[in-house]
Design a protein around this motif. Structure first.
Motif, PDB file in Angstrom:
ATOM      1  N   LYS A  14       0.843  -1.209   0.000  1.00 34.66           N
ATOM      2  CA  LYS A  14       0.000   0.000   0.000  1.00 34.66           C
ATOM      3  C   LYS A  14       0.880   1.262   0.000  1.00 34.66           C
ATOM      4  N   HIS A  98      -8.335  -3.031  -6.208  1.00 30.54           N
ATOM      5  CA  HIS A  98      -8.328  -3.198  -4.752  1.00 30.54           C
ATOM      6  C   HIS A  98      -9.481  -2.393  -4.147  1.00 30.54           C
ATOM      7  N   GLU A 170     -11.206 -10.322  -1.154  1.00 29.66           N
ATOM      8  CA  GLU A 170     -10.888  -9.561   0.048  1.00 29.66           C
ATOM      9  C   GLU A 170     -12.155  -8.914   0.595  1.00 29.66           C
ATOM     10  N   GLY A 176      -7.378  -4.862   7.130  1.00 30.40           N
ATOM     11  CA  GLY A 176      -6.744  -3.976   8.111  1.00 30.40           C
ATOM     12  C   GLY A 176      -7.500  -3.853   9.421  1.00 30.40           C
ATOM     13  N   SER A 216      -6.519  -9.217   6.777  1.00 29.91           N
ATOM     14  CA  SER A 216      -5.971  -9.591   8.076  1.00 29.91           C
ATOM     15  C   SER A 216      -5.365 -10.996   8.111  1.00 29.91           C
ATOM     16  N   GLY A 237      -1.600  -7.366   3.489  1.00 30.88           N
ATOM     17  CA  GLY A 237      -1.228  -5.980   3.694  1.00 30.88           C
ATOM     18  C   GLY A 237      -0.290  -5.849   4.889  1.00 30.88           C
TER      19      GLY A 237
END
Ligand code: PGA
Length: 253
Positions: A14, A98, A170, A176, A216, A237
């Motif tokens: 990112k 994304h 996702e 996150g 996650s 991530g």
């Protein structure tokens, strides 16, 4: 995991890491994963660190991904990056659609599809991201949203290009947040995507398609996710920003 499909572990950095930090991270990661075989290992630094990472991973078993591209070849598109520029820096993959790009930068199934087509035309391997928000899931729209994103993202993609594509599922609510989908929840959606691909293409294409889970993923939960029959990899991530944790992920049992 299905032995017919090669696992693919990708780090999405990112908007993190200067070029110097990226070089350091990639440099520490390479020796930790150099013995890994039979798995694709991919790093997705920001545009500004692609060159530094490319240099660091040259000749290793790690490959490079960008986090986005523009759908035109070149021209008056201030601030945008073309496929040719990415290839020039050594990119093999490109993450497309994304949820953060869909959510904050107005990307739609249509622009996502244009980017997928451009990546394929130029020889980059697309990692096409799909996923529902919590509100969509709670409203019972999971199937509808995933089907729409898959069908829209792959519009006009010929069968002959399908083995070059990776899909990343996702769930937006898991990104996150520390809230991973359970392995069963994730697998259910992966199976749904595979059924959709079977309907759009063929059983063979669906069987060969690699579908990553993202949201996650950590060294602690990667193995139970990868144990599921339709989960073929992870798009990571937060846990990809430290060499030890990404290496542990890549080395899942
Ligand atoms: P996360 O991000 O692993 O930090 O949840 C995943 C992603 O957005 O690709």
């Amino acid at each position: 995991m299905n032995p017919k499909r090669r696992p693919i572990l990708a780090g999405n950095w990112k908007m993190n890491m200067t070029a110097a930090q990226a070089r350091d991270l990639a440099g520490k990661l390479v020796p930790l994963v150099s013995g890994v075989t039979g798995r694709d290992i991919v790093l997705g630094p920001p545009f500004t660190a692609l060159a530094a990472v490319a240099e660091t991973i040259k000749g290793t078993n790690v490959s490079l991904s960008a986090q986005d591209l523009h759908w035109e070849d070149k021209g008056a598109f201030t601030g945008e990056i073309s496929a040719e520029m990415l290839l020039d820096l050594g990119c093999r993959y490109v993450i497309i659609g994304h949820s953060e790009r869909r959510q904050y930068f107005g990307e739609t199934d249509e622009t996502v599809n244009k980017k997928v087509r451009q990546a394929l035309k130029k020889g980059l391997l697309p990692i096409l991201c799909v996923g529902e928000t919590l509100a969509e899931r709670e409203a019972g729209k999971l199937n509808e949203i995933i089907s729409r994103q898959v069908t829209g993202g792959l519009k006009d993609i010929p069968t002959s290009d399908m083995q070059k594509i990776v899909i990343a599922y996702e769930p937006v609510w898991a990104i996150g947040t520390g809230k991973t989908a359970t392995p069963e929840q994730a697998n259910e959606v992966h199976a749904l995507i595979r059924r959709k691909i079977k309907a759009l293409y063929s059983a063979d294409i669906a069987e060969g398609l690699r579908i990553q889970y993202g949201g996650s993923v950590t060294p602690e939960n990667v193995s139970t996710l990868m144990a599921m029959p339709d989960i073929d990899g992870a798009l990571v991530g937060g846990a990809s920003l430290k060499p030890e944790s990404f290496a542990a992920l890549v080395n899942f049992k």
